[in-house]
Design a protein around this motif. Structure first.
Motif, PDB file in Angstrom:
ATOM      1  N   ILE A  18       0.941  -1.063  -0.083  1.00 47.06           N
ATOM      2  CA  ILE A  18       0.160  -0.150  -0.061  1.00 47.06           C
ATOM      3  C   ILE A  18       0.884   1.118  -0.129  1.00 47.06           C
ATOM      4  N   ARG A  19       0.789   2.194  -1.105  1.00 45.02           N
ATOM      5  CA  ARG A  19       1.485   3.206  -1.060  1.00 45.02           C
ATOM      6  C   ARG A  19       0.676   4.171  -2.037  1.00 45.02           C
ATOM      7  N   ASP A  20       0.866   5.563  -1.411  1.00 43.82           N
ATOM      8  CA  ASP A  20       0.241   6.698  -1.854  1.00 43.82           C
ATOM      9  C   ASP A  20      -1.196   6.327  -1.974  1.00 43.82           C
ATOM     10  N   SER A  21      -1.861   5.593  -1.189  1.00 43.41           N
ATOM     11  CA  SER A  21      -3.505   5.521  -0.861  1.00 43.41           C
ATOM     12  C   SER A  21      -3.679   4.502  -1.981  1.00 43.41           C
ATOM     13  N   LYS A  22      -3.065   3.701  -2.486  1.00 40.78           N
ATOM     14  CA  LYS A  22      -3.193   2.579  -3.517  1.00 40.78           C
ATOM     15  C   LYS A  22      -2.711   1.266  -3.265  1.00 40.78           C
ATOM     16  N   LEU A  23      -3.403   0.357  -3.606  1.00 37.11           N
ATOM     17  CA  LEU A  23      -2.918  -1.276  -3.272  1.00 37.11           C
ATOM     18  C   LEU A  23      -2.327  -1.809  -4.647  1.00 37.11           C
TER      19      LEU A  23
ATOM     20  N   HIS B 200      -1.172  -1.880 -10.126  1.00 39.08           N
ATOM     21  CA  HIS B 200      -1.971  -1.226  -9.292  1.00 39.08           C
ATOM     22  C   HIS B 200      -3.202  -2.039  -9.351  1.00 39.08           C
ATOM     23  N   ALA B 201      -3.748  -2.679  -8.267  1.00 35.17           N
ATOM     24  CA  ALA B 201      -4.727  -3.623  -8.194  1.00 35.17           C
ATOM     25  C   ALA B 201      -6.091  -2.981  -8.287  1.00 35.17           C
ATOM     26  N   ASP B 202      -6.208  -2.341  -9.521  1.00 32.60           N
ATOM     27  CA  ASP B 202      -7.460  -1.844  -9.912  1.00 32.60           C
ATOM     28  C   ASP B 202      -8.733  -2.688  -9.968  1.00 32.60           C
TER      29      ASP B 202
ATOM     30  N   GLU C 112     -11.650   0.772  -3.191  1.00 37.83           N
ATOM     31  CA  GLU C 112     -12.530   1.028  -4.442  1.00 37.83           C
ATOM     32  C   GLU C 112     -11.491   1.026  -5.537  1.00 37.83           C
ATOM     33  N   LYS C 113     -11.520  -0.065  -6.321  1.00 41.26           N
ATOM     34  CA  LYS C 113     -10.817  -0.153  -7.617  1.00 41.26           C
ATOM     35  C   LYS C 113      -9.392  -0.019  -7.133  1.00 41.26           C
ATOM     36  N   GLY C 114      -8.853  -0.532  -6.032  1.00 42.66           N
ATOM     37  CA  GLY C 114      -7.525  -0.539  -5.981  1.00 42.66           C
ATOM     38  C   GLY C 114      -7.052   0.775  -5.249  1.00 42.66           C
ATOM     39  N   ASN C 115      -7.872   1.800  -4.962  1.00 39.04           N
ATOM     40  CA  ASN C 115      -7.645   2.772  -4.388  1.00 39.04           C
ATOM     41  C   ASN C 115      -8.286   2.958  -2.778  1.00 39.04           C
ATOM     42  N   ILE C 116      -7.629   3.306  -1.938  1.00 44.40           N
ATOM     43  CA  ILE C 116      -7.973   3.401  -0.677  1.00 44.40           C
ATOM     44  C   ILE C 116      -8.953   4.800  -0.443  1.00 44.40           C
ATOM     45  N   VAL C 117     -10.233   4.420  -0.010  1.00 47.49           N
ATOM     46  CA  VAL C 117     -11.189   5.592   0.230  1.00 47.49           C
ATOM     47  C   VAL C 117     -11.409   5.825   1.648  1.00 47.49           C
ATOM     48  N   LYS C 118     -11.157   4.886   2.455  1.00 46.28           N
ATOM     49  CA  LYS C 118     -11.196   5.081   3.963  1.00 46.28           C
ATOM     50  C   LYS C 118     -10.260   4.061   4.597  1.00 46.28           C
ATOM     51  N   THR C 119      -9.733   4.733   5.860  1.00 45.51           N
ATOM     52  CA  THR C 119      -8.923   4.148   6.714  1.00 45.51           C
ATOM     53  C   THR C 119      -9.375   4.098   8.247  1.00 45.51           C
ATOM     54  N   ASN C 120      -9.578   3.047   8.900  1.00 44.97           N
ATOM     55  CA  ASN C 120     -10.013   3.058  10.311  1.00 44.97           C
ATOM     56  C   ASN C 120      -9.147   2.132  10.943  1.00 44.97           C
ATOM     57  N   PHE C 121      -9.193   2.804  12.353  1.00 45.63           N
ATOM     58  CA  PHE C 121      -8.296   2.175  13.442  1.00 45.63           C
ATOM     59  C   PHE C 121      -9.170   1.584  14.706  1.00 45.63           C
ATOM     60  N   HIS C 122      -9.088   0.204  14.885  1.00 46.93           N
ATOM     61  CA  HIS C 122      -9.911  -0.479  15.968  1.00 46.93           C
ATOM     62  C   HIS C 122      -9.015  -1.038  16.913  1.00 46.93           C
ATOM     63  N   ALA C 123      -9.359  -0.838  18.216  1.00 41.22           N
ATOM     64  CA  ALA C 123      -8.929  -1.455  19.629  1.00 41.22           C
ATOM     65  C   ALA C 123      -9.686  -2.848  19.700  1.00 41.22           C
ATOM     66  N   GLN C 124      -9.219  -3.809  20.092  1.00 34.39           N
ATOM     67  CA  GLN C 124      -9.961  -5.131  20.502  1.00 34.39           C
ATOM     68  C   GLN C 124     -11.084  -5.388  19.484  1.00 34.39           C
ATOM     69  N   TYR C 125     -10.542  -5.788  18.179  1.00 34.93           N
ATOM     70  CA  TYR C 125     -11.287  -5.826  17.056  1.00 34.93           C
ATOM     71  C   TYR C 125     -11.306  -7.568  16.653  1.00 34.93           C
ATOM     72  N   GLU C 126     -12.456  -7.860  16.214  1.00 38.92           N
ATOM     73  CA  GLU C 126     -12.453  -9.382  15.674  1.00 38.92           C
ATOM     74  C   GLU C 126     -12.430  -8.981  14.236  1.00 38.92           C
ATOM     75  N   ILE C 127     -11.505  -9.544  13.604  1.00 46.49           N
ATOM     76  CA  ILE C 127     -11.433  -9.543  12.132  1.00 46.49           C
ATOM     77  C   ILE C 127     -12.461 -10.287  11.462  1.00 46.49           C
ATOM     78  N   PRO C 128     -13.373  -9.981  10.644  1.00 45.58           N
ATOM     79  CA  PRO C 128     -14.198 -10.892   9.822  1.00 45.58           C
ATOM     80  C   PRO C 128     -13.746 -12.238   9.125  1.00 45.58           C
ATOM     81  N   SER C 129     -14.428 -13.248   8.872  1.00 43.58           N
ATOM     82  CA  SER C 129     -13.899 -14.417   8.362  1.00 43.58           C
ATOM     83  C   SER C 129     -13.957 -14.456   6.850  1.00 43.58           C
TER      84      SER C 129
END
Length: 103
Positions: free
Chosen positions: A9-14, A42-44, A73-90
């Motif tokens: 992940i670099r410059d808001s892109k995957l 670019h993983a678009d 969305e189409k390989g571009n980061i549109v949102k970033t969140n930080f969670h404490a004590q979080y269960e990752i979905p399967s």
């Protein structure tokens, strides 16, 4: 069969940095998997969430100490969140059939 991939992940892109696969016990490299493409790619083609666990993991609660969630969305980061004590979905891409109200 199977594959190994390295992502960045670099410059808001995957980006797909490199990929190797095995077919009939033979190793196949980037240029054979994606002919006429130049790496990094670019993983678009990817839309979904990527969860990165940081810190410890509690086996009793199935929660990670901290998790960074990238929404793409189409390989571009549109949102970033930080969670404490979080269960990752399967689900493989983090998109659940049920809405996630934890955000």
């Amino acid at each position: 069969s199977g594959y190994d991939a390295t992502w960045l992940i670099r410059d808001s892109k995957l980006y797909l940095m490199k990929m190797t696969a095995k077919r009939d016990r033979k190793r196949i490299k980037n240029e054979q998997i994606f002919p006429e493409k130049e790496f990094p790619l670019h993983a678009d083609w990817f839309t979904g969430r990527i969860h990165i666990a940081v810190g410890g993991y509690n086996h009793a609660t199935s929660k990670s100490e901290s998790v960074i969630v990238f929404e793409l969305e189409k390989g571009n980061i549109v949102k970033t969140n930080f969670h404490a004590q979080y269960e990752i979905p399967s689900q493989w891409n983090g998109i659940s059939s049920v809405e996630d109200d934890s955000e």
